[in-house]
Design an enzyme around this catalytic site. Structure first.
Site, PDB file in Angstrom:
ATOM      1  N   SER A 115       8.904  -5.399 -40.286  1.00 17.51           N
ATOM      2  CA  SER A 115       8.310  -6.381 -41.192  1.00 17.51           C
ATOM      3  C   SER A 115       8.581  -6.031 -42.652  1.00 17.51           C
ATOM      4  O   SER A 115       8.784  -4.868 -43.013  1.00 17.51           O
ATOM      5  CB  SER A 115       6.798  -6.448 -40.992  1.00 17.51           C
ATOM      6  OG  SER A 115       6.485  -6.766 -39.657  1.00 17.51           O
TER       7      SER A 115
HETATM    8  N1  SAH Z   1       5.624  -2.843 -36.164  1.00 19.06           N
HETATM    9  C1  SAH Z   1       7.072  -2.787 -36.104  1.00 19.06           C
HETATM   10  C2  SAH Z   1       7.733  -4.145 -36.121  1.00 19.06           C
HETATM   11  C3  SAH Z   1       7.552  -4.793 -34.837  1.00 19.06           C
HETATM   12  S1  SAH Z   1       8.600  -6.113 -34.365  1.00 19.06           S
HETATM   13  C4  SAH Z   1       7.640  -1.937 -37.202  1.00 19.06           C
HETATM   14  O1  SAH Z   1       6.897  -1.425 -38.038  1.00 19.06           O
HETATM   15  O2  SAH Z   1       8.862  -1.735 -37.187  1.00 19.06           O
HETATM   16  C5  SAH Z   1       7.671  -6.496 -32.898  1.00 19.06           C
HETATM   17  C6  SAH Z   1       7.824  -5.506 -31.777  1.00 19.06           C
HETATM   18  O3  SAH Z   1       6.937  -5.918 -30.736  1.00 19.06           O
HETATM   19  C7  SAH Z   1       9.206  -5.472 -31.181  1.00 19.06           C
HETATM   20  O4  SAH Z   1       9.711  -4.161 -31.210  1.00 19.06           O
HETATM   21  C8  SAH Z   1       9.004  -5.964 -29.756  1.00 19.06           C
HETATM   22  O5  SAH Z   1       9.866  -5.361 -28.812  1.00 19.06           O
HETATM   23  C9  SAH Z   1       7.554  -5.584 -29.500  1.00 19.06           C
HETATM   24  N2  SAH Z   1       6.900  -6.337 -28.431  1.00 19.06           N
HETATM   25  C10 SAH Z   1       7.048  -7.649 -28.119  1.00 19.06           C
HETATM   26  N3  SAH Z   1       6.261  -7.967 -27.078  1.00 19.06           N
HETATM   27  C11 SAH Z   1       5.584  -6.848 -26.724  1.00 19.06           C
HETATM   28  C12 SAH Z   1       4.619  -6.555 -25.701  1.00 19.06           C
HETATM   29  N4  SAH Z   1       4.184  -7.480 -24.851  1.00 19.06           N
HETATM   30  N5  SAH Z   1       4.129  -5.293 -25.649  1.00 19.06           N
HETATM   31  C13 SAH Z   1       4.561  -4.333 -26.524  1.00 19.06           C
HETATM   32  N6  SAH Z   1       5.480  -4.565 -27.486  1.00 19.06           N
HETATM   33  C14 SAH Z   1       5.983  -5.798 -27.591  1.00 19.06           C
END
Ligand code: SAH
Length: 250
Positions: free
Chosen positions: A99
């Site tokens: 993000s």
């Molecule tokens: N917080 C992260 C950005 C996250 S992007 C940072 O600081 O870099 C969103 C993330 O959520 C992705 O890596 C994706 O794979 C994960 N995601 C999506 N669905 C999910 C689920 N059901 N359980 C766990 N992670 C999930």
């Protein structure tokens, strides 16, 4: 009002102008421990905090300090390191993104983190949000669905001894470590997963993007009061990747 910077999701033009136009001090400690690169990145971080966070509405001093401290450039792919302090999200592979710094700071501040809080993050991604959160709470539990991202994030987070990473589906929260004072979700479900509300302590704060399409998501602050009553406030329009629902996917 939709702030202009929230609309600036353009991933192009990642050329790191700041690197050439910022005065990159070649300061080295007596033993030469601080490399010019480290100093330039620290300068970029300070500028990011001033121009992207303080100049907007981030006021929590502990959150600002965490954003000044955590080296975001170590959480992005090496070829994007010099764009790490830009006012933008960046790709981290597997169709996912880290993000925008403002959104990381805003979500952290909305959660009103306290030093002894137990926190849960769903969507570890690069590990950056977990690292920032780890500076302002007691312990962070974080769950990532994509195995390769969970593995990379585990490496990135090795220096952060109060963070525990797990690979798996985060929709059910992490019952073994519940209840949580703070829950941050960094991928958007269509509806708030009930397990996350169940796992919130009385007095707890859940910050989560919600929406059925990428173009119509809102960031919500959901609070549980001392009596267990739940209230929800819509904060701003946002764009997050969808929260995967593995259990219902074909
Ligand atoms: N917080 C992260 C950005 C996250 S992007 C940072 O600081 O870099 C969103 C993330 O959520 C992705 O890596 C994706 O794979 C994960 N995601 C999506 N669905 C999910 C689920 N059901 N359980 C766990 N992670 C999930």
């Amino acid at each position: 009002m939709i702030h202009a910077w929230l609309k600036s999701w353009v991933l192009g033009g990642l050329a790191a102008a700041w690197f050439s136009d910022s005065a990159a001090p070649a300061a080295a400690g007596a033993n030469g421990a601080v490399s010019p690169d480290d100093a330039a990145y620290a300068a970029a971080r300070n500028r990011m905090v001033r121009e992207q966070l303080e100049a907007r509405d981030i006021r929590d001093a502990r959150v600002l300090e965490a954003m000044r401290h955590v080296p975001r450039h170590l959480f992005v792919p090496a070829d994007l390191a010099r764009a790490a302090y830009d006012d933008a999200p960046l790709p981290i592979g597997h169709g996912q993104t880290i993000s925008q710094p403002y959104i990381v700071a805003l979500m952290t501040a909305l959660a009103r983190p306290q030093p002894d809080d137990r926190a849960l993050e769903i969507g570890t991604g690069s590990g950056y949000q977990a690292a920032v959160l780890s500076q302002v709470v007691g312990h962070v539990y974080t769950i990532e669905y994509v195995p390769a991202l969970a593995a990379t994030a585990t490496q990135h987070l090795a220096p952060y001894t109060n963070v525990t990473v797990r690979q798996g589906d985060g929709q059910g929260g992490w019952p073994e470590h519940a209840p949580f004072d703070v829950i941050l979700v960094t991928a958007a479900p269509e509806e708030v997963p009930p397990a996350l509300i169940d796992q919130l302590k009385p007095g707890g704060r859940l910050v989560i993007p919600v929406g059925s399409t990428t173009d119509a998501q809102e960031l919500r602050l959901i609070e549980k009061d001392a009596q267990g009553q739940v209230s929800s406030t819509s904060v701003i329009p946002v764009r997050f990747v969808p929260l995967r629902r593995p259990a219902v996917m074909p």
